[in-house]
Design a protein around this motif. Structure first.
Motif: not given
Length: 566
Positions: A429-433, A451-454
């Motif tokens: 989350w910090r590095v990738l746009p 990266l996804s709640p699913l």
């Protein structure tokens, strides 16, 4: 039948006369300290991987959500006992359901809102605390078992060994049936010894009750029925047939009390739920055990060998495992009534689980009860000729106990540290746009950065929907494991874990090797996770999944245009 006189037993001095439950205050204090130690080891880290805003549905243990949902199907105050899920006995789920009801009644649960990670986390926490309590209560029961068989000293050390053994400690944190079932196995063994001292009606019924509740918590734990029935077979009492009947009666009544599935919903109990092929007693005991569990145990040799060289060294720690093996040798040589009873249950249960193609280390947990007692019994038998031998024995006891404790502390430390999944997600989350592409080797699950709640959902079909529903990143989720198409065109990052790679690489799976080889060589590899603590079996390339849940290693392969360090 006479029980062997406890080793080293002697009359208590007048200043130390029995004061509580027939025990001296000093003994009560020592057992209490060991129990508190075991409680602390199980309580610290109890919040490991609880749901949060990023993974609001589940923890990073794949069974906990299924178990929680099963418990929530019960409604004890309104007499709703049919939960529809019978892969395990339901008694533990009833206890969790009752604990959830009490917690809600006292306002201890946040008000449920959808989605509400705090409420979901509180539900998991209540269920885990039930496990902590039942796992802790097992410790003084093991003391009582060792004391009745071999004396207070062995009982105390046996309870200490169980309190600090790695697998009961780690699994004592989870919302799962395995550790709770051990409480009733230990009680059944204890009452079997009581039956050897005198087959009273009360002891016969209670021995059966503990057997029934063990089976009602986890079906295979019901094998402990061999203990009271064998003791009665060895007995010379004229009432042994009557008492054996009471054992069977108590077991049946307790089983149907704790798991009324056969009475209230036979079809779901035996055949499982419609649309859920992996459910029901028939599947769990006769299909799953024959088919195996994916690649996890393929080409790992016979089940008995697997448990001997993998499950026990990891679950007990090498020093305690060595002491337990020596204790088995000592018991086989001496073969007192207590020795034969513990060896019989150990041998029979070990024989049964060894036939299964599914070989999770947690399946060996009922054996930790006799093995910790036999470990203490074996160490006590070392060099009894003179005072120098006494000092040697004391040193061995202390060394085994401290090394085992340090190993468990290492595992607990991993449960209080930020999880590798969360650390990897924070990094991405910090590095990738926004809109960056992230590829996965398999359908993401508990072993993946959230990266996804699913990703926390149990169904792979539901988890795969994250590829089209997530808005932060473009998630490339393969339709088949190790599909290299997700690497073309080259994504901004590729994510995989050793939970995914361990067995495919061990088996030399061509698709896995090809996928890893196709990752662009100029991508930087950033790894999260420290692996097992010092003292774990250093020669093993297979880490039992039961431990790997709390120490996965996540690898993020990041395109060279992005920040190189986490």
């Amino acid at each position: 039948m006479e029980v062997e006189k406890p080793i080293g037993a002697a009359a208590a001095p007048s200043s130390m006369k029995a004061s509580v439950f027939g025990l001296a205050w000093k003994t009560v204090l020592m057992v209490g300290c060991v129990t508190l130690l075991g409680f602390g080891l199980r309580l610290v880290g109890i919040t490991w991987s609880l749901p949060n805003a990023h993974h609001p549905f589940a923890t990073y243990h794949p069974d906990e959500l299924i178990n929680l949902n099963a418990a929530l199907q019960a409604d004890i105050p309104h007499l709703k006992f049919d939960i529809g899920f019978y892969n395990y006995g339901t008694f533990y789920f009833y206890l969790v359901s009752l604990a959830e009801t009490i917690a809600a009644g006292y306002g201890l649960l946040p008000t449920p809102q959808a989605p509400n990670a705090a409420h979901q986390a509180a539900l998991f926490l209540v269920g885990r605390l039930v496990t902590v309590l039942m796992g802790t209560l097992t410790i003084p029961v093991i003391f009582a078992l060792g004391k009745r068989l071999y004396g207070e000293r062995i009982g105390w050390w046996a309870s200490f060994f169980y309190a600090v053994a790695p697998l009961p400690v780690v699994y004592g944190h989870f919302l799962a049936v395995d550790v709770p079932a051990n409480l009733f196995v230990a009680l059944a063994l204890l009452w079997s010894v009581r039956l050897a001292e005198g087959d009273s009606v009360r002891d016969g019924l209670l021995a059966g009750v503990w057997v029934g509740l063990a089976a009602a918590t986890k079906y295979t734990a019901g094998v402990v029925v061999v203990a009271p029935l064998t003791v009665l077979f060895w007995a010379k009492s004229l009432n042994r047939l009557r008492t054996a009947g009471l054992v069977v009666l108590g077991a049946l009544l307790a089983f149907f009390f704790g798991c009324p599935g056969p009475l209230v919903n036979w079809n779901a109990f035996w055949n499982g739920l419609p649309g859920y092929p992996g459910s029901g007693v028939y599947y769990e005991l006769f299909v799953h055990s024959r088919q195996g569990h994916g690649l996890l145990f393929v080409r790992t040799g016979p089940g008995w060998w697997y448990h001997l060289v993998i499950s026990f060294p990891w679950g007990l720690g090498i020093p305690l495992y060595a002491a337990a093996l020596w204790g088995v040798v000592v018991a086989w040589r001496r073969r007192t009534m207590g020795d034969k009873l513990l060896l019989l249950f150990t041998g029979l249960y070990f024989l049964i689980i060894g036939f299964s193609a599914v070989r999770f280390a947690r399946y060996t947990l009922p054996l930790f009860i006799p093995l910790t007692v036999l470990a203490a019994r074996g160490l006590e038998a070392v060099w009894q000729k003179n005072s120098a031998g006494g000092r040697l024995r004391q040193g061995l006891f202390v060394m085994v106990a401290l090394l085992t404790l340090l190993l468990s502390l290492g595992w607990v430390r991993r449960m209080i540290a930020p999880t590798p999944q969360d650390r990897a997600a924070d990094y991405l989350w910090r590095v990738l746009p926004p809109g960056a592409s992230v590829a996965f080797a398999t359908i993401p699950w508990f072993y993946s950065p959230p990266l996804s709640p699913l990703f926390g959902l149990p169904s792979p079909v539901q988890r795969a929907k994250a590829a089209v529903e997530d808005t932060r990143f473009q998630l490339r989720i393969p339709s088949e494991e190790w599909d290299p198409s997700v690497l073309s065109p080259p994504p901004d990052a590729v994510v995989f874990s050793n939970v995914e790679t361990m067995h495919p690489l061990r088996l030399g799976l061509p698709s896995a090797r090809r996928f890893l080889a196709d990752i662009p060589p100029d991508y930087r590899r950033v790894r999260f996770g420290s692996g097992p603590p010092w003292g774990a079996p250093p020669w093993q390339t297979i880490v039992p999944d039961d431990f790997l849940y709390v120490c996965p290693k996540i690898t993020v392969c990041i395109a060279p245009k992005y920040e190189p360090t986490p």
